[in-house]
Design a protein around this motif. Structure first.
Motif, PDB file in Angstrom:
ATOM      1  N   ARG A  18      40.420  12.506 -16.657  1.00 48.49           N
ATOM      2  CA  ARG A  18      39.520  13.485 -16.032  1.00 48.49           C
ATOM      3  C   ARG A  18      39.565  13.355 -14.513  1.00 48.49           C
ATOM      4  N   GLU A  22      40.756  16.315 -11.960  1.00 51.57           N
ATOM      5  CA  GLU A  22      39.860  16.796 -10.906  1.00 51.57           C
ATOM      6  C   GLU A  22      40.497  16.662  -9.524  1.00 51.57           C
ATOM      7  N   ARG A  26      41.474  19.610  -6.860  1.00 47.64           N
ATOM      8  CA  ARG A  26      41.016  19.565  -5.469  1.00 47.64           C
ATOM      9  C   ARG A  26      42.176  19.733  -4.493  1.00 47.64           C
ATOM     10  N   ASN A  70      37.111  26.391 -16.382  1.00 45.18           N
ATOM     11  CA  ASN A  70      37.843  26.272 -15.120  1.00 45.18           C
ATOM     12  C   ASN A  70      39.253  26.850 -15.176  1.00 45.18           C
TER      13      ASN A  70
END
Length: 94
Positions: A18, A22, A26, A70
């Motif tokens: 995870r 992430e 970013r 997402n």
């Protein structure tokens, strides 16, 4: 070597995925390939292999709603037909 069950390292690896995803989001990374199970893994003890499927299925069941929200697509590659049916269900989602 730390006196933990073999599966403990696999659980920790799943937790780290995870954070990697992430960070890639970013940074604007558009595609990420995670190599999670090789044919060599089948040579591990049966209990450990079964534990790997449990970890993967739990991880995906927990993370899929966030992935969908997402716009993250999961594409499984390789010999997915050799995986347990319960795992193959997740491999067919995209």
């Amino acid at each position: 070597s730390r006196g933990l069950p073999r599966i403990a390292g696999h659980r920790e690896g799943a937790r780290r995925v995870r954070a990697v995803v992430e960070e890639c989001a970013r940074l604007g990374v558009e595609a990420l390939t995670l190599y999670s199970f090789s044919s060599e893994n089948w040579k591990r003890p049966e209990l450990e292999v079964n534990g790997l499927w449990v970890i993967l299925e739990h991880f995906l069941a927990y993370e899929l709603p966030t992935m969908m929200k997402n716009g993250i697509r999961l594409r499984s590659i390789g010999r997915t037909h050799e995986l347990p049916e319960s795992t193959q269900i997740f491999c067919r989602w995209h």
